[in-house]
Design a protein around this motif. Structure first.
Motif, PDB file in Angstrom:
ATOM      1  N   GLU A  93      35.632  43.748  45.439  1.00  0.00           N
ATOM      2  CA  GLU A  93      37.010  43.763  44.962  1.00  0.00           C
ATOM      3  C   GLU A  93      37.927  43.064  45.957  1.00  0.00           C
ATOM      4  O   GLU A  93      38.836  42.318  45.579  1.00  0.00           O
ATOM      5  CB  GLU A  93      37.476  45.202  44.740  1.00  0.00           C
ATOM      6  CG  GLU A  93      38.881  45.303  44.171  1.00  0.00           C
ATOM      7  CD  GLU A  93      39.293  46.744  43.909  1.00  0.00           C
ATOM      8  OE1 GLU A  93      40.406  46.950  43.396  1.00  0.00           O
ATOM      9  OE2 GLU A  93      38.502  47.656  44.231  1.00  0.00           O
ATOM     10  N   ASP A  94      37.673  43.273  47.239  1.00  0.00           N
ATOM     11  CA  ASP A  94      38.471  42.615  48.268  1.00  0.00           C
ATOM     12  C   ASP A  94      38.280  41.106  48.228  1.00  0.00           C
ATOM     13  O   ASP A  94      39.227  40.333  48.383  1.00  0.00           O
ATOM     14  CB  ASP A  94      38.091  43.162  49.647  1.00  0.00           C
ATOM     15  CG  ASP A  94      38.927  42.545  50.753  1.00  0.00           C
ATOM     16  OD1 ASP A  94      40.137  42.780  50.777  1.00  0.00           O
ATOM     17  OD2 ASP A  94      38.348  41.806  51.586  1.00  0.00           O
ATOM     18  N   MET A  95      37.033  40.679  47.998  1.00  0.00           N
ATOM     19  CA  MET A  95      36.733  39.261  47.917  1.00  0.00           C
ATOM     20  C   MET A  95      37.500  38.620  46.755  1.00  0.00           C
ATOM     21  O   MET A  95      38.116  37.554  46.891  1.00  0.00           O
ATOM     22  CB  MET A  95      35.221  39.069  47.734  1.00  0.00           C
ATOM     23  CG  MET A  95      34.724  37.662  47.964  1.00  0.00           C
ATOM     24  SD  MET A  95      32.916  37.534  47.685  1.00  0.00           S
ATOM     25  CE  MET A  95      32.318  38.612  48.980  1.00  0.00           C
ATOM     26  N   ALA A  96      37.475  39.296  45.603  1.00  0.00           N
ATOM     27  CA  ALA A  96      38.168  38.769  44.432  1.00  0.00           C
ATOM     28  C   ALA A  96      39.674  38.821  44.616  1.00  0.00           C
ATOM     29  O   ALA A  96      40.399  37.905  44.204  1.00  0.00           O
ATOM     30  CB  ALA A  96      37.765  39.559  43.188  1.00  0.00           C
ATOM     31  N   GLY A  97      40.162  39.887  45.240  1.00  0.00           N
ATOM     32  CA  GLY A  97      41.587  40.066  45.411  1.00  0.00           C
ATOM     33  C   GLY A  97      42.204  39.155  46.445  1.00  0.00           C
ATOM     34  O   GLY A  97      43.430  38.997  46.489  1.00  0.00           O
ATOM     35  N   THR A  98      41.382  38.536  47.288  1.00  0.00           N
ATOM     36  CA  THR A  98      41.884  37.597  48.283  1.00  0.00           C
ATOM     37  C   THR A  98      41.908  36.171  47.744  1.00  0.00           C
ATOM     38  O   THR A  98      42.878  35.432  47.932  1.00  0.00           O
ATOM     39  CB  THR A  98      41.019  37.643  49.554  1.00  0.00           C
ATOM     40  OG1 THR A  98      41.076  38.958  50.109  1.00  0.00           O
ATOM     41  CG2 THR A  98      41.514  36.640  50.587  1.00  0.00           C
ATOM     42  N   ALA A  99      40.862  35.777  47.043  1.00  0.00           N
ATOM     43  CA  ALA A  99      40.748  34.394  46.565  1.00  0.00           C
ATOM     44  C   ALA A  99      41.801  34.066  45.512  1.00  0.00           C
ATOM     45  O   ALA A  99      42.407  32.990  45.546  1.00  0.00           O
ATOM     46  CB  ALA A  99      39.344  34.149  46.011  1.00  0.00           C
ATOM     47  N   GLY A 100      42.031  34.973  44.561  1.00  0.00           N
ATOM     48  CA  GLY A 100      42.981  34.696  43.490  1.00  0.00           C
ATOM     49  C   GLY A 100      44.384  34.402  43.999  1.00  0.00           C
ATOM     50  O   GLY A 100      44.966  33.354  43.676  1.00  0.00           O
ATOM     51  N   PRO A 101      44.969  35.277  44.804  1.00  0.00           N
ATOM     52  CA  PRO A 101      46.301  34.998  45.350  1.00  0.00           C
ATOM     53  C   PRO A 101      46.332  33.748  46.225  1.00  0.00           C
ATOM     54  O   PRO A 101      47.368  33.079  46.306  1.00  0.00           O
ATOM     55  CB  PRO A 101      46.606  36.258  46.171  1.00  0.00           C
ATOM     56  CG  PRO A 101      45.845  37.339  45.478  1.00  0.00           C
ATOM     57  CD  PRO A 101      44.558  36.674  45.053  1.00  0.00           C
ATOM     58  N   THR A 102      45.215  33.421  46.886  1.00  0.00           N
ATOM     59  CA  THR A 102      45.174  32.204  47.702  1.00  0.00           C
ATOM     60  C   THR A 102      45.420  30.974  46.847  1.00  0.00           C
ATOM     61  O   THR A 102      46.213  30.092  47.193  1.00  0.00           O
ATOM     62  CB  THR A 102      43.818  32.077  48.413  1.00  0.00           C
ATOM     63  OG1 THR A 102      43.662  33.158  49.343  1.00  0.00           O
ATOM     64  CG2 THR A 102      43.706  30.757  49.165  1.00  0.00           C
ATOM     65  N   VAL A 103      44.744  30.908  45.683  1.00  0.00           N
ATOM     66  CA  VAL A 103      44.931  29.772  44.786  1.00  0.00           C
ATOM     67  C   VAL A 103      46.363  29.741  44.255  1.00  0.00           C
ATOM     68  O   VAL A 103      47.024  28.694  44.229  1.00  0.00           O
ATOM     69  CB  VAL A 103      43.937  29.814  43.618  1.00  0.00           C
ATOM     70  CG1 VAL A 103      44.197  28.658  42.655  1.00  0.00           C
ATOM     71  CG2 VAL A 103      42.503  29.750  44.131  1.00  0.00           C
ATOM     72  N   MET A 104      46.886  30.901  43.839  1.00  0.00           N
ATOM     73  CA  MET A 104      48.211  30.929  43.251  1.00  0.00           C
ATOM     74  C   MET A 104      49.302  30.639  44.276  1.00  0.00           C
ATOM     75  O   MET A 104      50.361  30.103  43.928  1.00  0.00           O
ATOM     76  CB  MET A 104      48.463  32.263  42.564  1.00  0.00           C
ATOM     77  CG  MET A 104      47.743  32.416  41.242  1.00  0.00           C
ATOM     78  SD  MET A 104      48.030  31.041  40.077  1.00  0.00           S
ATOM     79  CE  MET A 104      49.800  31.153  39.802  1.00  0.00           C
ATOM     80  N   THR A 105      49.085  30.961  45.536  1.00  0.00           N
ATOM     81  CA  THR A 105      50.046  30.582  46.575  1.00  0.00           C
ATOM     82  C   THR A 105      50.134  29.066  46.676  1.00  0.00           C
ATOM     83  O   THR A 105      51.223  28.495  46.819  1.00  0.00           O
ATOM     84  CB  THR A 105      49.644  31.180  47.928  1.00  0.00           C
ATOM     85  OG1 THR A 105      49.697  32.607  47.853  1.00  0.00           O
ATOM     86  CG2 THR A 105      50.588  30.714  49.037  1.00  0.00           C
ATOM     87  N   ARG A 106      48.993  28.404  46.556  1.00  0.00           N
ATOM     88  CA  ARG A 106      48.991  26.944  46.559  1.00  0.00           C
ATOM     89  C   ARG A 106      49.695  26.392  45.328  1.00  0.00           C
ATOM     90  O   ARG A 106      50.414  25.395  45.405  1.00  0.00           O
ATOM     91  CB  ARG A 106      47.553  26.421  46.623  1.00  0.00           C
ATOM     92  CG  ARG A 106      46.840  26.745  47.930  1.00  0.00           C
ATOM     93  CD  ARG A 106      45.370  26.432  47.849  1.00  0.00           C
ATOM     94  NE  ARG A 106      44.690  26.697  49.101  1.00  0.00           N
ATOM     95  CZ  ARG A 106      43.374  26.749  49.251  1.00  0.00           C
ATOM     96  NH1 ARG A 106      42.596  26.573  48.182  1.00  0.00           N
ATOM     97  NH2 ARG A 106      42.835  26.988  50.419  1.00  0.00           N
TER      98      ARG A 106
END
Length: 295
Positions: free
Chosen positions: A246-259
């Motif tokens: 869950e942590d892995m998924a919860g980190t990658a998604g916001p990373t893309v959307m920040t970009r």
């Protein structure tokens, strides 16, 4: 634009209610795909309402891609590589999907690849893996970014993904690979942890493979800002805890959307600029059969 959020919110409540008793997917959106947090019951949702804050970022109409070339260039600037999922993650094989097609969920709950529709300028899915090692099995991840012609088209994609979760709690990604026990939720901008997009969908369940075994924990999340949707997925493996995945998924998604925010966003209330997208750039991809979770 009211963004169809009324419809999306209703769909989210329906998903929570209809799936509570009650996988795969395939969005490369593919359907990125393409799709939430498990809804464990209506009682908990009513007793613990999600906190709401005022959104701080909105899409700048002057920065939204208007051509397929601009959309492809934007996608390659924001989609990211394996590092989003941690230091052990590497490129999967194939690494990139065929950008001229995306995944569509059929009425039989089976994902299949189809040409991009008229309302989509460009879409790309990348696949990643954490190789087996240290007593743990392989983990498979994916990221999908899709640029629609309009924000309304992107909002309809969000609504469709929620509807698909209602009709297909079990989905076939491809032969021998399935998603099961899927549950979903939706959060408008400012709700809960959604501080990076207009709408956020979260899906959880189990992924099962004839070759890799399972069931393993599965997480998928898709966010929308303007005409852009971005999703990430994680299909676990032997020995991995639910919290780790869950942590892995919860980190990658916001990373893309920040970009994505950096590329097409502006502070709420700021008139922004009228700049237009640039031409295509980035590395060429490989053709591959990708689906919403990329498993």
């Amino acid at each position: 634009m009211l963004r169809l959020w009324g419809a999306l919110a209703v769909c989210g409540l329906l998903v929570a209610g209809c799936t509570d008793g009650g996988e795969d997917d395939g969005k490369g959106k593919v359907k990125a795909g393409a799709s939430g947090a498990a809804s464990s019951g209506e009682a908990s949702a009513e007793s613990e309402p999600m906190p709401v804050t005022d959104p701080t970022v909105e899409a700048d109409p002057g920065k939204l891609p208007g051509t397929a070339a601009e959309a492809r260039a934007l996608i390659r600037r924001v989609i990211g590589g394996p590092e989003m999922f941690g230091s052990r993650a590497v490129r999967g094989t194939p690494y990139e999907s065929d950008p001229s097609r995306w995944a569509v969920l059929g009425e039989d709950c089976v994902w299949q690849r189809e040409p991009l529709p008229e309302d989509v300028l460009a879409s790309l899915t990348r696949h990643y893996v954490v190789p087996a090692g240290g007593g743990k099995g392989e983990v498979r991840m994916s990221a999908t970014v899709t640029v629609h012609r309009t924000g309304l088209d992107a909002a309809w994609e969000q609504a469709r993904m929620l509807e698909e979760a209602l009709g297909c709690r079990e989905q076939t990604l491809r032969q021998g690979e399935r998603l099961v026990e899927l549950t979903s939720s939706a959060h408008a901008g400012g709700e809960g942890a959604n501080n990076h997009s207009e709408d956020l969908l979260i899906e959880s369940g189990k992924c099962v493979s004839d070759t890799r075994g399972g069931p393993y924990e599965y997480w998928w999340r898709q966010s929308q800002l303007g005409s852009v949707t971005a999703s990430t997925s994680v299909c676990g493996g032997r020995g991995w805890s639910e919290a780790d995945l869950e942590d892995m998924a919860g980190t990658a998604g916001p990373t893309v959307m920040t970009r994505v925010q950096d590329e097409i966003g502006r502070p709420v209330g700021d008139p922004g600029d009228s700049g237009e997208g640039t031409g295509d750039s980035g590395e060429d991809g490989q053709d591959g059969q990708d689906t919403k979770d990329g498993a």
